[in-house]
Write a protein that holds these residues in place. Structure first.
Motif, short mmCIF file in Angstrom:
data_model
loop_
_atom_site.label_atom_id
_atom_site.label_comp_id
_atom_site.label_asym_id
_atom_site.label_seq_id
_atom_site.Cartn_x
_atom_site.Cartn_y
_atom_site.Cartn_z
N VAL B 555 0.82 -1.22 0.00
CA VAL B 555 0.00 0.00 0.00
C VAL B 555 0.85 1.27 0.00
O VAL B 555 0.32 2.36 -0.18
CB VAL B 555 -1.03 0.06 1.16
CG1 VAL B 555 -2.01 -1.09 1.04
CG2 VAL B 555 -0.34 0.08 2.51
N ALA B 559 -1.58 4.28 -5.31
CA ALA B 559 -2.92 3.72 -5.13
C ALA B 559 -3.49 3.21 -6.45
O ALA B 559 -4.18 2.19 -6.48
CB ALA B 559 -3.85 4.75 -4.50
N MET B 667 -9.23 -1.47 0.23
CA MET B 667 -9.07 -0.06 -0.16
C MET B 667 -10.38 0.71 -0.10
O MET B 667 -10.38 1.94 -0.20
CB MET B 667 -8.46 0.03 -1.56
CG MET B 667 -7.05 -0.54 -1.61
SD MET B 667 -5.91 0.33 -0.47
CE MET B 667 -5.24 -1.04 0.44
N GLN B 670 -10.34 3.40 2.60
CA GLN B 670 -9.65 4.67 2.40
C GLN B 670 -10.61 5.68 1.75
O GLN B 670 -11.58 5.30 1.09
CB GLN B 670 -8.43 4.44 1.50
CG GLN B 670 -7.28 5.35 1.82
CD GLN B 670 -5.97 4.87 1.23
OE1 GLN B 670 -5.92 3.97 0.41
NE2 GLN B 670 -4.88 5.49 1.65
N HIS B 675 -7.82 6.80 -2.80
CA HIS B 675 -7.76 5.56 -3.58
C HIS B 675 -8.98 5.50 -4.47
O HIS B 675 -10.09 5.80 -4.02
CB HIS B 675 -7.70 4.33 -2.66
CG HIS B 675 -7.28 3.09 -3.38
ND1 HIS B 675 -8.12 2.39 -4.21
CD2 HIS B 675 -6.09 2.45 -3.43
CE1 HIS B 675 -7.46 1.36 -4.73
NE2 HIS B 675 -6.23 1.37 -4.27
N LEU B 708 -5.80 3.65 6.96
CA LEU B 708 -6.78 3.70 5.88
C LEU B 708 -8.00 4.54 6.26
O LEU B 708 -8.61 5.19 5.41
CB LEU B 708 -7.22 2.28 5.49
CG LEU B 708 -6.09 1.40 4.90
CD1 LEU B 708 -6.59 -0.03 4.69
CD2 LEU B 708 -5.56 1.97 3.60
#
Lengths: 797, 797
Positions: B555, B559, B667, B670, B675, B708
C-alpha cells in the motif's frame, strides 16, 4: 563425483565405533519420532495406546534422520580431533533432530534443567515439542546449539560463512537442504569461498543433503545427474565427495571415511595458506574446498509404505509419515513397530538414561555442539574499542556555516573503529563502500577477495575486512552469522535495495525478539544498517532507485528490538553511529545522505541533540515559547527544506512565530506506552504544542508520521509531507518538488493551516506558487537546480 | 571454454557486412556518448564548446558499448533468419545503448514522433536523456523494446524465461551483467533450463557480459578462471561459447560466427524436441542449451586513460569516464576526440539522418527489437476464456451452515481456467500448490519439469503448466516476464515468505505506475498474488512463518496500481479471483486461508458482497439501523472471531445493538480522494456510523486500519485488533488469543468502549476473562483447542 571408499582409509570405524555411532543414530531417531508423536509412555514400557499419542501431529520427519546421522558422525571427529565445531541446519524444519541430539549429549538439560536426562525428562521433551507452551517445531532460538532458524529457507550457508570469518580454529558444518538449494540466496552463497581467507578464517564444511524431495516435488539438484552437480559445485570453488546409501552400516563407514578425508583436506588447505598467504594470480588454479554430498532417502528408517503407498524415499515423508494415529489401530501399530525398530531397550536404561555407549559417544563440555559458545555468540563477545567520535566531527562555525558529506564524515570514524578492532568488526556492502563515501576505511584495510587479482586492482586482498559482493543476501547473511557468533558489524546499502533482504531482516528480528526471553542466550551486538544513497538523492539513478519503505517494514516488528535514526547532518550521524555500535540485541536502521549538505550542529551540540533524540532548534525558531506553527523534520533532506521554509517565513511573514523541531530518533514520536524510546506525552505536548498546526517533513512515506503520533494530544493537527512515489531522473530539488515536500510547498502548507493570518499571507502564498513555477521552467531549461536553491544555507544572523 | 573461430564458419561477415555492423556499432556508440554528454551540437558541426555540454553528467558508459555490439549483431541474424527476437538488458543502467539503437532503427521515432531521425531529433534525443522532463537514465518503461528496467539488478534471466514460455518461435536474447550475476536471484535463474520445454516454449539466449567490473570492484565470475566458469554454467544446463577481444573487427567476426552457431544449435534442439518430446530419464544426459560469454573491456572504445589514470577496461569506466567536462578544456578536447573517433560524418548525412548502410542494417517493422510486440505485450494479449465462477461455489444452506477450505474451492475454478486457456495462463508457486489446496489443477495439467523423472513421481512433465520451484524469486521473475509479454498468471505463496520478493514487487509496481502514462504501452494482465498459509494458520510452523506485512508493503505504492482483497470465505474468494483475472495493469493481493472454516455466503451473495467491496451483514447484526457498536472485520480468521463475538454478545448482552461489517476490498476503507476504490464519506458514515465505537478485527498489523480510515469522520472511535508479532507453534485459537484478537477479547473491547452499559457488562467482562483462562489451561493440557471454540459456527436462528 568422488567417493571415499572404505578401502581407501581402511574401515574407519572398528566394531565398537560402529556400534557407538549406530546406537547414537538410532537413539536420536527414536527421540525424534517420540517428539513428533508421543505425549506419554516415552520408553514404550507399555503397549502404545491412543492416550500416549498427541492429538495434533506436527513436525517434519523427512529431513530428520539425515540431520541425526550427521550429528552423530560429527561427534566422533570432534572427539578424535578435539575440534571446535558448530552445526548449522539449513533444513530448519528438522527441529526434532537437534532437540534429540542436545538432550542426548546433555546440553539440553544444561539449558533447561527441568528436562532431565531420564524417563521423566524424556517424557517432558516429547510432550513439549510443538505443543502449546512448549517449543516450536523448527530449529528455533530455544534450541541450544542453533544460530539459524531455517523456517525461511536459503540462508544457512551464508550464516555458516559469517560464523567462520575471523574464527580460525572453527569448523562450521552446514547442512544445506536440496530444497533450500533452489533459493536465490543459497544459490549465490556457494560463491562465498571467494571471500574466505584460509589464513585467518575458519572453515565451512557444507553437506548438501540430497534427500531428493521438497514438500511435494523432487528437487532440481537431485535430478540433474551427478556429473552436472559436480560441475556446478566445482565451478563455485568446491570439491564434492559423495556419500550415498540406505543401509546404515555402509553409510556409517562411508560417512566416517569421508569426514576424515575432508577434515584432513581442510587442515591441509589451512596449513598451506597459513604458511604462505595471498590471492591466486590469473592462471593459477584456485584452491577447491572439500564438501560432502549426502544421498540418503527422505524419511530414512521410517515406515516404508503406509496404507500401501510408498512413503520412505518420497516427498510423502516430508512431514508426519503417519498422519492420523490416534484412534487408528493399524497406524498405532505401525508407529509402535517403527519406534521399537530402534531398539530403545538397548539405548536407555531402566530410568530412561542414555546408556554408557551413548554417553561416551558425545563430546564433553563446550565441545558438544549444543554447548559450543560460538552458537551462543554473546558468551564470546568482546566490546568494541571505540574512539571518541567527537574527534571525527566537522567544524561548524554557525548553523549551516560549513558543508560536508555525512557518510564521509562517518567514514573516518568507521576507519578508526576498524583499525582498533581488526578481527572483531567487519563492514559489509554490495559494491558500494566507496560510492557511499566510506572509502576512508581503505586506508586501514582492504576488501576481502580470494579470487584473481590484476595489477590495476585496488584494495583487494584475502585478509581485507570490507566485504563487498553484489548480493544484499550475502551481505546480510554473512553479517548475521558474524553477529550471532558474537562479533560486530555494519551493513551499508543503497536505501531502495535494502528491500531485497526484507524477509531476512524479518527472520533476524524475530530471532532477537524470541531470544530476549531466553535466559541462557547472551546478548549479541546489534544489526546496524546504514541506508544511504537515499530516496531524495537518487535523482541521478531515477525512479527504480527511490524507495524509503524499509523503515515502514521494520517498525512492524516488535518495538523492543527496533530503532530508527535519521541524523540531519554529519556530526549527528557520528553520534548515532557511536550509539549503535555500543548497543546490543537491536536492529538499528540509520538513514543518512552521502551528498554535500550544510552542517547544522557542532559535534558537541550533535551529541546532546542525539542523546535527547529530538528537540527544538532554538536558533532556527522565533516562537518565544509560544509558536503559531511547528515545523517538524526528520531526515537530512526534510531538515534542509524545513529550515529553508523557516527562512522564507522569516522573510515573508516575519510576525509569524515559528518553531523548528528536529527528530533524530524516530521512535521518540511514538507514545512511551508503545515504544521504549517514546517521549512522555507531557514532554511531547511541550515541544509540539497541544493545539498548534504541525507541518512535518519526513524522509519516507508520510503516513508513518501519523502512525507514530496517533496517540498524541495534537495528532489531528499533524500535516505530514514525504515521499509519495513520484520521481524520475531529474535534479535533487525537483525530487522534493515532485513530492510536495519542497520549501515553497511547506510555506504554503503553513499558510493554509495557521488560522487568522493577515491577507498578506495570500500574497505570499501566490509568491510561493510562482517560485515553484520558476523552478519548473529553470530545471527543464538548464538541467540543474537554480543557484538560489542549490546554494541556500541558513543565513548568518 | 569453446570458441567458434572464424575458420570454422569461414568469415561469416563479408566486407560489406563487416562495414555494416561496424558502422552500426560506431553509430550507436556515438549516439550513446552524445546522450550522456551533449545538449547541443549533436553532429559536431562546430568545435565542441562548454555550452554544448550538459551541466550534470549522468549515465553509465561502462556497459553501453557491449550492449550496442550485441544489438548490432542481433540485427543481422534477425534479418537473415527472419527471427522473432526481443532483447532483455540485465545491465539496465545502459539506457543510452537502447535509446540509441531504437532511434537508429526508427522505433524510437515511431513511439515519440517529435524525436525524428534527423539532426533536430538527434539533438532532442541527446538533450532529453537524464534531463529534467526527459527520459530516465536506465532501460525504463519509456524505452521501446524494453520489458525490464534493470535498475535493481538480478532479474533479467528470469524475465527472459517468462517471456519465452509459450512463445515457441521467440528468441529472447538476454544480456546478463557479471555484476548482476552475483545476486541471488540471478544465480538461481541459471537453473531455469530445467523448467523450459523446448517443444512448446521459445528459446533464451543468455549473453553473460564479462566486462569484468562492478561499480568499484572486479566481478567474481570474471576472476575465477574460464575453466571454473565453464563448469558452473555447464552444471546449470548450459553450453557456453566464449567471444573475447578488444579489436572491433575481430570481435565482430567472432561474434557473428558464434551467434550463427548458437542459433543453429537452438534450432536443432527445438527441432528434435518437437519431433520427440519428454523429460530425460535418469542416466540420460540432459540437453545443454548454448549461450555466449562475451569478454570485452568495460567502457570499450571510450577514453583509455584520463588524467594519466587507466579508465577503459577498469571499474572507473562504470559511469561517466570524463566526469567534469564543462569548463575543463582538456577534457572537452578528449570528449570531442572520443566522439569523432566514431567518424560521425560517415554515419549521418548532412541532415543528421542515418546513412543507407545503417538503415539497411536494421530489421524492418515489427522485427526491429524496439518494435517487437512481445516487448509491448499488451498488443498481443488475449483475454482469458473464463468459466462462470458461480459454477464452482459451495452450498451454503445458511450462514455458517457448511464448511470448506477456501483455496480448495478456488482450486476448482483455477483448474477450469487452466483447461480453457492452456497456453495463455500459468500458475506459479514455490512448491506449495498442493499444500495450498490447489491440487485440482493437476487434473488438467502437470508441473513443468524438464529434469529426470522417476516412476514414483506424480504430475511432472516438460509441458506442465504449473511452475513449482523453491524460489520465490524465480516464481515472481518468470511470472513478470510472462505478464509483460501479454499473458496471464497467478502466484500462490505462503504469506510470510512473499516478503522474499518485496523488492521485485516494488520494481514491478513502479513499472506499472510509469506505463500508465505512456500512451504507446498497451495494458497488460494484472500481477495476481494468492497469499495463503497465512499468519493465523501458521500455528503449526511457528513464529518464522507468521508475517502479514506484505499488505503494508504494497500500500506504500501508488494507489492506482494496488488492490488488496481479503475474502472471508470460499465463495467470496471465487468472486475475487474472477475479478482479479479480468483486471489489467494492477497488482492484486488476495489473502485467503486454506483451512476448513465455515462458509458465510452463498455464491450469489458472495458475488454481490464482493462487488460492493464491503457491507453490513444483516444476518449477523441486531442493530435495527442504529447500532451501539460496529464490529468490523477483514480477513477470514478475523471474520470468524468477530462473528463469534457477535454471537457471544447476543447471548450475554442481548440488549446491545451490534452491527457486523465485513470488508473484502481493503481499499474501500480509504477515502475516495486517496484511492480509486475508496468509499465516499457519506456511505462510509452510513455504514460505520459517524460516532459509535468501531471494534475492527483485521488480518494484518492493526495500524493499517488506522491509516486507511484516518480521514474518516469517525476515525477517533476506531479500535483495531490484529497481528502484533506474538506467535509460536501452538493451536489456531491460541494464535488469536496471543494477539488479543480472539472473540473473548473482542467482547471485552466492546464492553470497554460502549458507554453507559449496565453493571451486568462488568460481570460479562469477567466471564470473558475467565473463558480466556480456561482456554489457556485447556490447550496447555490437551494440545488442541477446546471443542466449543473449534466447532463454533453461526447458530441457526
Amino acid at each position: 563425483m568422488r567417493r571415499v571408499t572404505a578401502g581407501e582409509h581402511g574401515q574407519v570405524l572398528d566394531e565398537q565405533a560402529l556400534a557407538g555411532v549406530d546406537a547414537y543414530f538410532r537413539a536420536t531417531n527414536y527421540l525424534s519420532v517420540g517428539q513428533i508423536y508421543l505425549m506419554d509412555n516415552p520408553l514404550l514400557k507399555e503397549p502404545l495406546a491412543a492416550e500416549h499419542i498427541k492429538p495434533r501431529l506436527l513436525g517434519h520427519w523427512g529431513t530428520t534422520p539425515g540431520l541425526n546421522l550427521i550429528y552423530a558422525h560429527c561427534n566422533r571427529v570432534i572427539r578424535e580431533r578435539d575440534l571446535d565445531m558448530i552445526y548449522i541446519i539449513g533444513p530448519g524444519h528438522g527441529g526434532p533432530a537437534i532437540a534429540s541430539n542436545a538432550w542426548l549429549e546433555g546440553s539440553y538439560s544444561d539449558a533447561y534443567p527441568s528436562i532431565r536426562r531420564d524417563a521423566g525428562g524424556m517424557q517432558r521433551l516429547f510432550r513439549q515439542f510443538s505443543f502449546p507452551g512448549g517449543i516450536p517445531s523448527h530449529v528455533a532460538p530455544e534450541l541450544p546449539g542453533s544460530i539459524h532458524e531455517g523456517g525461511e529457507l536459503g540462508y544457512s550457508l551464508a550464516h555458516a560463512f559469517g560464523a567462520a570469518f575471523d574464527n580460525p580454529d572453527l569448523v562450521v558444518t552446514c547442512v544445506v537442504g536440496d530444497g533450500e538449494a533452489e533459493t536465490g540466496a543459497l544459490a549465490t552463497s556457494w560463491q562465498s569461498t571467494r571471500f574466505l581467507d584460509a589464513s585467518r578464517d575458519g572453515a565451512v564444511l557444507p553437506i548438501l543433503h540430497l534427500n531428493g524431495y521438497k514438500i511435494a516435488n523432487p528437487t532440481v539438484l537431485s535430478r540433474i545427474g551427478d556429473e552436472a552437480l559436480e560441475k556446478l559445485l566445482q565451478g563455485c570453488g568446491w570439491k564434492p565427495y559423495l556419500v550415498e546409501g540406505d543401509e546404515p552400516e555402509l553409510v556409517h563407514q562411508a560417512m566416517a571415511a569421508t569426514l576424515d578425508r575432508v577434515l584432513d583436506e581442510i587442515k591441509g588447505i589451512q596449513a598451506q595458506a597459513r604458511a604462505e598467504s595471498g590471492a591466486p594470480s590469473p592462471g593459477e588454479p584456485e584452491v577447491l574446498w572439500p564438501m560432502i554430498v549426502l544421498k540418503t532417502p527422505k524419511g530414512w528408517t521410517g515406515p516404508d509404505k503406509v496404507d500401501g503407498v510408498q512413503v520412505q524415499g518420497t516427498w510423502r515423508a516430508h512431514q508426519v509419515p503417519l498422519a492420523s494415529v490416534r484412534g487408528n489401530v493399524e497406524h498405532t501399530a505401525v508407529l509402535e513397530q517403527w519406534l521399537r525398530s530402534y531398539r530403545p531397550e538397548e539405548l536407555f536404561d531402566e530410568q530412561g538414561r542414555p546408556v554408557e555407549l551413548l554417553q561416551e559417544w558425545a563430546p564433553k563440555w563446550d565441545r558438544r555442539m549444543g554447548a559450543n559458545p560460538h552458537a551462543n555468540g554473546g558468551r564470546l563477545m568482546v566490546d568494541l574499542d571505540l574512539p571518541d567520535f567527537r574527534d571525527f566531527g566537522v567544524e561548524v562555525p554557525r548553523p549551516g556555516g560549513s558543508v560536508a558529506e555525512a557518510t564521509r564524515v562517518m567514514g573516518g570514524f568507521v576507519a578508526e573503529v576498524m583499525r582498533r578492532n581488526m578481527h572483531n568488526f567487519r563492514l559489509f556492502g554490495p559494491d558500494e563502500t566507496a560510492s557511499n563515501r566510506l572509502a576512508a576505511v581503505f586506508e586501514v584495510t582492504n576488501k576481502t577477495w580470494n579470487a584473481q587479482v590484476l595489477p590495476t586492482d585496488e584494495h583487494l586482498a584475502p585478509d581485507g575486512r570490507v566485504m563487498e559482493v553484489l548480493s544484499e543476501h550475502l551481505c546480510q547473511g554473512w553479517l548475521e552469522g558474524y553477529l550471532l557468533t558474537g562479533r560486530h558489524g555494519l551493513f551499508s546499502c543503497y536505501e531502495a535495495f535494502i528491500h531485497i533482504i526484507d524477509s531476512m531482516f524479518n527472520q533476524h528480528a524475530k530471532w532477537l525478539k524470541v531470544t530476549r526471553n531466553i535466559e541462557w542466550r547472551a546478548s549479541i551486538p546489534s544489526l546496524n544498517y546504514l541506508l544511504t544513497s537515499h530516496v531524495w538523492r537518487q535523482d541521478h539513478n531515477g525512479f527504480s532507485h527511490q524507495d524509503p519503505g524499509f523503515i515502514d517494514h521494520v517498525v512492524n516488528k516488535k518495538a523492543e528490538v527496533i530503532r530508527v535514526y535519521l541524523p540531519p547532518d554529519g556530526n549527528c550521524l557520528l553520534s548515532v553511529a557511536d550509539h549503535c555500535l555500543r548497543s546490543r540485541d537491536y536492529v538499528n536502521v540509520v538513514v543518512a545522505g552521502k551528498q554535500l549538505q550544510p552542517n547544522w550542529l557542532t559535534v558537541d551540540e550533535a551529541a546532546a541533540h542525539c542523546a535527547r533524540g529530538l528537540g527544538v532548534w532554538e536558533w532556527a525558531s522565533n516562537d518565544d515559547g509560544d509558536p503559531d506553527v511547528v515545523l517538524g523534520c526528520a531526515g537530512d533532506v526534510p531538515t534542509l527544506e524545513v529550515l529553508a521554509a523557516a527562512d522564507l517565513l522569516r522573510q515573508y511573514l516575519p510576525d509569524l512565530k515559528v518553531r523548528v523541531v528536529n527528530v533524530v530518533d524516530l521512535m521518540k514520536l511514538q507514545s512511551a506506552s508503545e515504544h521504549p524510546h517514546g517521549l512522555p506525552d507531557a514532554e511531547f505536548d511541550a515541544i509540539f504544542t497541544p493545539d498548534k498546526p504541525i507541518i512535518f517533513a519526513y524522509h519516507g512515506y508520510p503516513w508513518l508520521i501519523h502512525r507514530l503520533t496517533y496517540r498524541r494530544t495534537n495528532h489531528d493537527n499533524v500535516h505530514a509531507r514525504g515521499y509519495k512515489e513520484e520521481g524520475t531522473t531529474t535534479t535533487p530539488f525537483d525530487m522534493v518538488v515532485m513530492n510536495d515536500m519542497d520549501r515553497y510547498k511547506l510555506v504554503m502548507d503553513v499558510i493554509d493551516r495557521v488560522p487568522g493570518l493577515a491577507t498578506k499571507a495570500a500574497v505570499v502564498r501566490q509568491q510561493m506558487v510562482d517560485k515553484r513555477a520558476v523552478h519548473h521552467r529553470y530545471v527543464r531549461e538548464h538541467g540543474e537546480d537554480m543557484p538560489e536553491v542549490r546554494d541556500w544555507t541558513w543565513p548568518e544572523s
